[in-house]
Motif scaffolding. Sequence first.
Motif, PDB file in Angstrom:
ATOM      1  N   ARG A  10       0.567  -1.535  -0.152  1.00 43.59           N
ATOM      2  CA  ARG A  10      -0.606  -0.302  -0.201  1.00 43.59           C
ATOM      3  C   ARG A  10       0.947   1.033   0.145  1.00 43.59           C
ATOM      4  N   VAL A  11       0.661   2.404  -0.438  1.00 45.24           N
ATOM      5  CA  VAL A  11       0.909   3.520   0.037  1.00 45.24           C
ATOM      6  C   VAL A  11       0.199   4.605   0.373  1.00 45.24           C
ATOM      7  N   TRP A  12       0.560   5.658   1.746  1.00 43.48           N
ATOM      8  CA  TRP A  12       0.711   5.794   2.628  1.00 43.48           C
ATOM      9  C   TRP A  12       1.210   7.035   2.322  1.00 43.48           C
ATOM     10  N   PHE A  13       0.387   7.987   3.212  1.00 40.85           N
ATOM     11  CA  PHE A  13       0.808   9.949   2.937  1.00 40.85           C
ATOM     12  C   PHE A  13       0.486  10.311   4.401  1.00 40.85           C
ATOM     13  N   ILE A  14       1.657   9.793   4.611  1.00 42.44           N
ATOM     14  CA  ILE A  14       1.892  10.295   6.242  1.00 42.44           C
ATOM     15  C   ILE A  14       2.528  12.198   6.459  1.00 42.44           C
ATOM     16  N   THR A  15       0.970  12.601   7.655  1.00 39.80           N
ATOM     17  CA  THR A  15       1.400  14.385   7.223  1.00 39.80           C
ATOM     18  C   THR A  15       2.829  13.884   9.230  1.00 39.80           C
ATOM     19  N   GLY A  16       3.476  15.558   9.266  1.00 38.18           N
ATOM     20  CA  GLY A  16       3.149  15.189  10.746  1.00 38.18           C
ATOM     21  C   GLY A  16       4.739  13.809  11.075  1.00 38.18           C
ATOM     22  N   ALA A  17       5.094  13.396   9.850  1.00 39.91           N
ATOM     23  CA  ALA A  17       6.355  12.107   9.621  1.00 39.91           C
ATOM     24  C   ALA A  17       7.211  12.096  11.043  1.00 39.91           C
ATOM     25  N   SER A  18       8.108  13.023  11.663  1.00 44.62           N
ATOM     26  CA  SER A  18       9.963  12.845  11.179  1.00 44.62           C
ATOM     27  C   SER A  18       9.107  12.801  12.674  1.00 44.62           C
ATOM     28  N   ARG A  19       8.514  12.576  12.972  1.00 45.19           N
ATOM     29  CA  ARG A  19       8.690  13.265  15.213  1.00 45.19           C
ATOM     30  C   ARG A  19       7.401  12.008  15.491  1.00 45.19           C
ATOM     31  N   GLY A  20       7.470  12.230  17.037  1.00 47.21           N
ATOM     32  CA  GLY A  20       6.275  11.003  17.967  1.00 47.21           C
ATOM     33  C   GLY A  20       5.197  10.329  17.440  1.00 47.21           C
ATOM     34  N   LEU A  21       3.613  10.785  17.177  1.00 50.93           N
ATOM     35  CA  LEU A  21       2.713   9.593  16.669  1.00 50.93           C
ATOM     36  C   LEU A  21       3.472   9.313  15.378  1.00 50.93           C
ATOM     37  N   GLY A  22       3.747  10.148  14.214  1.00 50.27           N
ATOM     38  CA  GLY A  22       3.732  10.581  13.144  1.00 50.27           C
ATOM     39  C   GLY A  22       5.133   9.464  12.969  1.00 50.27           C
TER      40      GLY A  22
END
Length: 288
Positions: A10-22
């Motif tokens: 699958r292809v995901w698009f995740i914002t705030g991906a560099s820290r925490g939950l992201g």
Amino acid sequence: METSGTAASRVWFITGASRGLGRAFTAAALAAGDRVVGAARDVSPLDDLAARHPGRLLTLRLDVTDRSAVFDAVGQAVQHFGRLDIVVNNAGALFAGMVEEFSEAEARAQLDLNFFGALWVSQAALRTMRAQGCGHIVQISSIGALGGFPSTGLYSASKFALEGMSEALAAEAAGFGVKVTIVQPGGYWTDLYTSSRATTPDPAYDPLRAELEKQWAEGSIDSEPRLAAEALMTLVASDDPPLRLLLGSMVYDLAFDISRRRMDTWAGWEKVSRRAEKAVPAPAAELT
């Protein structure tokens, strides 16, 4: 177009991906063999994941409050990987302060990031997902959307707005095969609080602030972001994902407690509520 990964990935698009939950979500998706577009204002913390998963992580510098930049980023993601299966609107921040203390600029900044950023990403992603006839948009909300709490009123406002929009989005997108889930996490060891911004304190609220600090001093036991990521992987693997998902026993119990108290209040004022409605014919148009 990038073709790395298995045909079923699958292809995901995740914002705030560099820290925490992201970051936890990004790592879990990559570990599952999927491909990920990790978007953040600073993507350098994702360099190690990119090195461990060559060809399967595309990092994009993105300020989600910039609508034009969001549409460009989603377009790049689709051009790079060819499709878009899962969007996780995770970017957000906490602006702490009593409601009266917020300046217009501070209030708008909170809504711009937590609400409008997710709105722009949802709009941009839906175009591709509609054309595909499938997709899953996951909105990372908060315990703050269960109710308003002292010193986090504008944060709650942004998450209430996110959830109201997302409920409508779910109904509008369902006919195109696109699913929407609102995720309400409890406490996790991220930098949400350490990186939060604060208003200029008004001395009038010093007693309340002292009481809150006393409560916080008792400490809290939060969870590892990895557990939230495991829950997310279960969610997106479901053929029938829920509109809402609570993460954590504390937020689960609080949701039921708040709902019961609201129902008790509504019931206590039922007579007043019902007396406020009585169907009548439409008023006749005034003669001019």
